[in-house]
Enzyme design. Structure first.
Site, mmCIF file in Angstrom:
data_model
loop_
_atom_site.group_PDB
_atom_site.id
_atom_site.type_symbol
_atom_site.label_atom_id
_atom_site.label_comp_id
_atom_site.label_asym_id
_atom_site.label_seq_id
_atom_site.Cartn_x
_atom_site.Cartn_y
_atom_site.Cartn_z
ATOM 1 N N ASP A 194 139.864 -28.783 60.524
ATOM 2 C CA ASP A 194 139.238 -27.898 61.513
ATOM 3 C C ASP A 194 140.324 -27.282 62.401
ATOM 4 O OD1 ASP A 194 139.829 -30.191 62.946
ATOM 5 O OD2 ASP A 194 137.843 -30.395 63.852
ATOM 6 N N SER A 195 141.588 -27.690 62.169
ATOM 7 C CA SER A 195 142.728 -27.018 62.801
ATOM 8 C C SER A 195 142.807 -25.561 62.360
ATOM 9 C CB SER A 195 144.030 -27.747 62.474
ATOM 10 O OG SER A 195 144.162 -27.947 61.088
ATOM 11 N N ASP A 234 137.175 -31.101 56.682
ATOM 12 C CA ASP A 234 136.915 -31.645 58.016
ATOM 13 C C ASP A 234 135.516 -31.257 58.472
ATOM 14 O OD1 ASP A 234 138.336 -33.220 59.756
ATOM 15 O OD2 ASP A 234 139.729 -31.631 60.358
ATOM 16 N N LYS A 285 136.147 -35.501 56.046
ATOM 17 C CA LYS A 285 136.783 -36.301 57.095
ATOM 18 C C LYS A 285 136.000 -36.111 58.383
ATOM 19 C CE LYS A 285 140.814 -35.044 59.218
ATOM 20 N NZ LYS A 285 140.351 -34.890 60.627
ATOM 21 N N GLU A 303 135.814 -37.563 62.725
ATOM 22 C CA GLU A 303 136.496 -38.257 63.818
ATOM 23 C C GLU A 303 135.577 -39.314 64.421
ATOM 24 O OE1 GLU A 303 137.962 -35.369 66.640
ATOM 25 O OE2 GLU A 303 139.037 -34.246 65.093
ATOM 26 N N GLU A 326 146.264 -40.525 64.302
ATOM 27 C CA GLU A 326 146.982 -39.416 64.939
ATOM 28 C C GLU A 326 147.487 -39.814 66.319
ATOM 29 O OE1 GLU A 326 144.980 -35.635 64.746
ATOM 30 O OE2 GLU A 326 146.439 -34.671 66.075
#
Ligand code: KIV
Length: 266
Positions: A46-47, A85, A115, A117, A184
């Site tokens: 999502d970066s 993401d 993925k 979080e 991270e």
């Protein structure tokens, strides 16, 4: 790792003590290049919000935008495992909605895993996704979707209590069936301890050399945003400068009416 990289191969890599190479990509052309370079995992991060869409944080990127980019990346990758993401608010409120959104990455975009979080609070959701055939990679530490809670992109889990909580989250995600874990911006000693404790691989970014693999944002690695240089990132190419030079040269040749003559070989 040889041939098509699968989820079981990523888990096996840890027991074989093979380091896992992961990188982000957001479009077809770059996905082809990183796949040809032999990486094991391509993450459609999502970066994309900050590297390619011009946002300040990852928060604004939508499910539809992620599906669009993930489809392009999947079409460019032959060998690596493609992981997408889950964007902010696509899995946070309602597990059913989260599972449906995760399923879109496999069904519509051709990815092999997602993925997300978060730790123990996401364990039931992770378990549900896996029971439905959707492999999940976890992400702990500096989780960018919580940037406003953390007050910036800064190292997490420095205090003993926070470190213990991160370890508990890691174990909960492994128990829920996650196949790997991104760590991270956490202390290197903690990343090493998590790596020793888990039987699934850890993939670090700013988490030291002892993780089972490393992940980098492609734009950082090849210097596409010259003014951005993060401490956790390593630049192998000044790509931004090279591209700018090439386009300047093109502009110069067009303006001097040399371009078509050169292109035509005269
Ligand atoms: O979105 C992303 O690029 C990521 C990596 C930094 C792990 O989540």
């Amino acid at each position: 790792m040889e041939n098509k990289v699968t989820v079981p191969r990523i888990i096996e890599a840890k027991s074989n003590r093979e380091k896992i190479v992961a990188i982000t990509a957001y479009d077809w052309a770059m996905a082809r290049l990183v796949d040809a370079a032999g990486v094991d995992i391509v993450l459609v991060g999502d970066s994309v919000a900050t590297t390619s869409l011009g946002y300040e944080t990852t928060l604004p990127v939508t499910m539809d935008a992620m599906i669009h980019h993930a489809g392009a990346v999947s079409r460019g990758v032959g060998r690596a495992l493609v992981v997408a993401d889950m964007p902010f608010m696509s899995y946070h409120l309602d597990d059913r909605e989260g599972v449906l959104n995760a399923g879109r990455f496999l069904k519509e975009a051709g990815c092999q895993a997602v993925k997300l979080e978060g730790g123990s609070a996401r364990a039931a959701l992770v378990e549900e996704m896996i029971s439905l055939g959707i492999p999940v990679m976890g992400h702990l530490g500096m989780t960018p979707q919580s940037v406003h809670v953390f007050g910036g992109h800064r190292q997490q889990a420095r205090e003993e209590q926070a470190a213990d909580r991160l370890m508990e989250d890691a174990v909960a995600l492994q128990k829920a069936g996650a196949f790997a874990l991104v760590l991270e911006l956490i202390p290197h000693s903690l990343a090493a301890e998590v790596t020793r404790t888990l039987h699934i691989p850890t993939i670090g970014i700013g988490a030291g050399p002892d993780c089972d693999g490393q992940i980098q944002v492609l734009h950082d690695l090849i210097g596409l945003i010259p003014e951005q240089q993060f401490r956790h990132a390593r630049r192998y190419l000044n790509g931004g400068e090279l591209i700018q030079q090439a386009v300047s040269q093109y502009a110069e040749e067009v303006r001097q009416n040399r371009f078509m003559r050169k292109a035509a070989g005269s």
